[in-house]
Design an enzyme around this catalytic site. Structure first.
Site, PDB file in Angstrom:
ATOM      1  N   VAL A 181      14.652  45.972  27.183  1.00 48.15           N
ATOM      2  CA  VAL A 181      15.807  46.725  26.680  1.00 48.15           C
ATOM      3  C   VAL A 181      16.866  45.831  26.033  1.00 48.15           C
ATOM      4  O   VAL A 181      17.713  46.317  25.277  1.00 48.15           O
ATOM      5  CB  VAL A 181      16.472  47.604  27.774  1.00 48.15           C
ATOM      6  CG1 VAL A 181      15.554  48.733  28.215  1.00 48.15           C
ATOM      7  CG2 VAL A 181      16.944  46.776  28.956  1.00 48.15           C
TER       8      VAL A 181
ATOM      9  N   SER B  99      27.089  49.295  39.881  1.00 48.40           N
ATOM     10  CA  SER B  99      26.872  48.804  41.244  1.00 48.40           C
ATOM     11  C   SER B  99      28.210  48.779  41.966  1.00 48.40           C
ATOM     12  O   SER B  99      29.271  48.667  41.325  1.00 48.40           O
ATOM     13  CB  SER B  99      26.328  47.369  41.186  1.00 48.40           C
ATOM     14  OG  SER B  99      26.502  46.732  42.436  1.00 48.40           O
TER      15      SER B  99
ATOM     16  N   TYR C 292      26.847  39.208  38.063  1.00 49.76           N
ATOM     17  CA  TYR C 292      26.297  40.568  38.181  1.00 49.76           C
ATOM     18  C   TYR C 292      27.438  41.593  38.221  1.00 49.76           C
ATOM     19  O   TYR C 292      27.405  42.604  37.512  1.00 49.76           O
ATOM     20  CB  TYR C 292      25.455  40.632  39.460  1.00 49.76           C
ATOM     21  CG  TYR C 292      24.825  41.961  39.741  1.00 49.76           C
ATOM     22  CD1 TYR C 292      23.744  42.415  38.991  1.00 49.76           C
ATOM     23  CD2 TYR C 292      25.296  42.777  40.775  1.00 49.76           C
ATOM     24  CE1 TYR C 292      23.146  43.639  39.265  1.00 49.76           C
ATOM     25  CE2 TYR C 292      24.709  43.998  41.050  1.00 49.76           C
ATOM     26  CZ  TYR C 292      23.634  44.421  40.301  1.00 49.76           C
ATOM     27  OH  TYR C 292      23.052  45.624  40.561  1.00 49.76           O
TER      28      TYR C 292
END
Ligand code: NAP
Length: 245
Positions: free
Chosen positions: A61, A140, A153
């Site tokens: 992706v 998240s 992240y």
């Protein structure tokens, strides 16, 4: 007319569970993967056994050319994309911020943010032309609260929230809903790299006193794509056992 749902990263984990949360024969479901072709084909065969049209399309992706090829394949087979789940993501092993390498920072953003940008800019024109659509982007809990040793992240997942909220405003007039699901610690291959002590430590901080299952996230994604959530857009739904709201 059948609706087509594209779920990126659906060979394993939360993406797989999301694909398998559907039982409606009136759907086409595209299973995307980067490496695990056999696992993706297994999801396809389970869906087909339920009477759902499905196919697996391999594509990174983060690579816009590959994403364009995936959309060409989808258009040829199913006509376009009505609903999109941007689930594909990567999480590097937790480390101190001063130890993060350029290459790691770049790759996490390319996949976790760039991947969503790539699929959205190709899916949105189909949705705008038919004046309906739904997008669910995976963030998240670390994108909401920040997590120690999870700066790379967490930054990428915070960007997902900002991107999605902008799209919700921009695409609302075209009757396209954009929402975010922000899971807590979910037991998949992604978290299997963590020690039992670390995983147990997370569970102890969660009011429900356990980590989550992929199916528990999948049900919320399924809901957000459905007409039951027809007046919901621009929302960030935590699926985290009460860790953060
Ligand atoms: P996972 O078990 O590691 O599965 C990752 C999936 O993404 C696989 O299907 C993988 O394909 C695919 N993928 C990875 N990089 C890709 C790329 N560049 N292009 C296309 N596909 C790619 O992950 P998960 O735990 O289910 O997580 C799914 C999403 O939820 C991610 O966005 C993650 O950040 C988010 N999330 C997870 C947790 C958690 O605790 N598990 C918590 C919060 C958020 P292959 O099988 O082909 O490798």
């Amino acid at each position: 007319m059948k609706e087509t749902i594209l779920i990126t990263g659906s060979s394993r984990g939360i993406g797989r569970a999301t694909a398998l949360s559907f039982f409606d024969e009136n759907l086409n479901i595209v299973i995307n993967y980067i490496k695990e072709k056999e696992k993706a084909e297994e999801v396809v065969s389970i869906l087909k056994s339920r009477g759902i049209n499905s196919m697996a399309v391999g594509c990174d992706v983060s690579d816009f050319d590959q994403v364009k090829d995936m959309f060409k394949t989808i258009e040829k087979n199913f006509g376009g994309v009505d609903k999109l789940v941007n689930n594909a993501g990567i999480a590097p092993f937790p480390k101190l911020c001063q130890e993060v390498e350029d290459s790691e920072w770049k790759r996490v953003f390319e996949v976790n943010v760039g991947g969503q940008f790539n699929t959205c800019r190709l899916a949105v024109p189909y949705m705008v032309s038919q004046k309906r659509g739904a997008i669910v982007n995976l963030s998240s809990v670390w994108g909401q609260t920040g997590g120690s040793m999870e700066s790379t992240y967490g930054a990428s997942k915070g960007a997902v929230i900002a991107y999605s909220r902008a799209l919700a405003r921009e695409l609302g007039p075209s009757n396209i809903r954009v929402n975010v699901v922000a899971p807590g610690c979910i037991l998949t291959d992604m978290t299997a790299i963590l020690s039992k002590e670390t995983l147990d430590g997370f569970a102890q901080e969660v009011p429900l006193m356990r980590n989550g299952k992929a199916e528990e996230v999948a049900q919320v994604i399924n809901f957000l794509l459905s007409s039951k959530a027809s007046y919901m857009s621009g929302q960030v739904l935590g699926v985290n056992g009460g860790y953060y709201d």
